[in-house]
Design an enzyme around this catalytic site. Structure first.
Site, short mmCIF file in Angstrom:
data_model
loop_
_atom_site.label_atom_id
_atom_site.label_comp_id
_atom_site.label_asym_id
_atom_site.label_seq_id
_atom_site.Cartn_x
_atom_site.Cartn_y
_atom_site.Cartn_z
N CYS A 30 0.80 -1.22 0.00
CA CYS A 30 0.00 0.00 0.00
C CYS A 30 0.83 1.27 0.00
O CYS A 30 0.38 2.31 -0.42
CB CYS A 30 -0.92 0.01 1.20
SG CYS A 30 -0.06 0.34 2.73
N GLU B 234 -0.03 -2.70 5.81
CA GLU B 234 -1.10 -2.92 4.84
C GLU B 234 -2.44 -2.70 5.53
O GLU B 234 -2.55 -2.85 6.75
CB GLU B 234 -1.05 -4.34 4.26
CG GLU B 234 0.23 -4.71 3.55
CD GLU B 234 0.44 -3.97 2.23
OE1 GLU B 234 -0.44 -3.16 1.84
OE2 GLU B 234 1.50 -4.17 1.61
#
Length: 226
Positions: A2, A105
């Site tokens: 991410c 994440e």
């Protein structure tokens, strides 16, 4: 992946994990980095070789070629395409290691918001991520267009439940070979395709949602939550 990580150890801790005998040119500093919530477009500590000298430099996370002004600078590059993609052709030969303590994440668990998870090595050792970039030159100093991307691969095992992509993490042995300018482009491609650390090297756990705000910086962001 991410796009959020931690670098709180000192640069000498990261270098020690590499077990490299090379002299170090360190522009990062001697103190622990103490950065628990590192976001894209900010300066990140990188390790790279110039000749026989290992360099530790702060480099912008994100890069694009000069002709790609119509898009944002990506922060990651897919291992399946990076060696042959025209977008990354100029920097594929310029290899680096992004040494981190962990990355984050966000997982959809059915609630109103995704929940952040921290991912790190089980053994507590630094995470040595394969990277490429337009890197500082020791003779010319940092450049206006310097930047880097982290190479990512498909997740496997239980890590798939956290995110479908993850950084390509190398053992110290492979990280040294990755950094070595004598390593061929073909060998480098095979390393990141096939020699990344398996998912069972890592652990992951929930952390406080405060990590979602890049303004939050404290060490509490890496503590277990719930």
């Amino acid at each position: 992946m991410c796009g959020r990580l931690s670098q709180y150890s000192g640069i000498h801790d990261f270098v020690a994990a590499l077990s490299m005998p090379n002299a170090l040119a360190n522009s990062v500093g001697e103190l622990p980095l103490e950065r628990y919530n590192v976001a894209p477009t900010t300066q990140v500590a990188l390790l790279h070789l110039q000749g026989d000298l290992l360099h530790a430099d702060l480099v912008r996370w994100g890069w694009r070629p000069h002709w790609a002004k119509d898009r944002a600078a990506p922060i990651n590059a897919r291992v399946e395409k990076v060696a042959h993609a025209p977008f990354f052709r100029a920097i594929w030969p310029h290899r680096a290691i992004t040494p981190i303590d962990n990355w984050f994440e966000w997982v959809d668990e059915g609630g109103p918001k995704k929940h952040p998870y921290l991912i790190r090595r089980w053994d507590g050792e630094p995470v040595l991520c394969a990277a490429i970039g337009q890197l500082p030159d020791s003779d010319e100093g940092p450049g206006e267009h310097d930047g880097f991307v982290i190479i990512t691969a498909d997740s496997a095992g239980g890590m798939v439940d956290i995110h479908d992509r993850r950084p390509v993490v190398l053992t110290p042995e492979f990280a040294r070979e990755w950094l070595d300018p004598a390593t061929s482009k073909e060998r480098a491609e095979q390393m990141v395709l096939h020699q990344g650390e398996p998912s069972d090297v890592f652990e992951w756990f929930k952390v406080d949602s405060a990590v979602g705000n890049v303004k939050n910086k404290g060490s509490s962001l890496i503590e277990r939550s719930g």
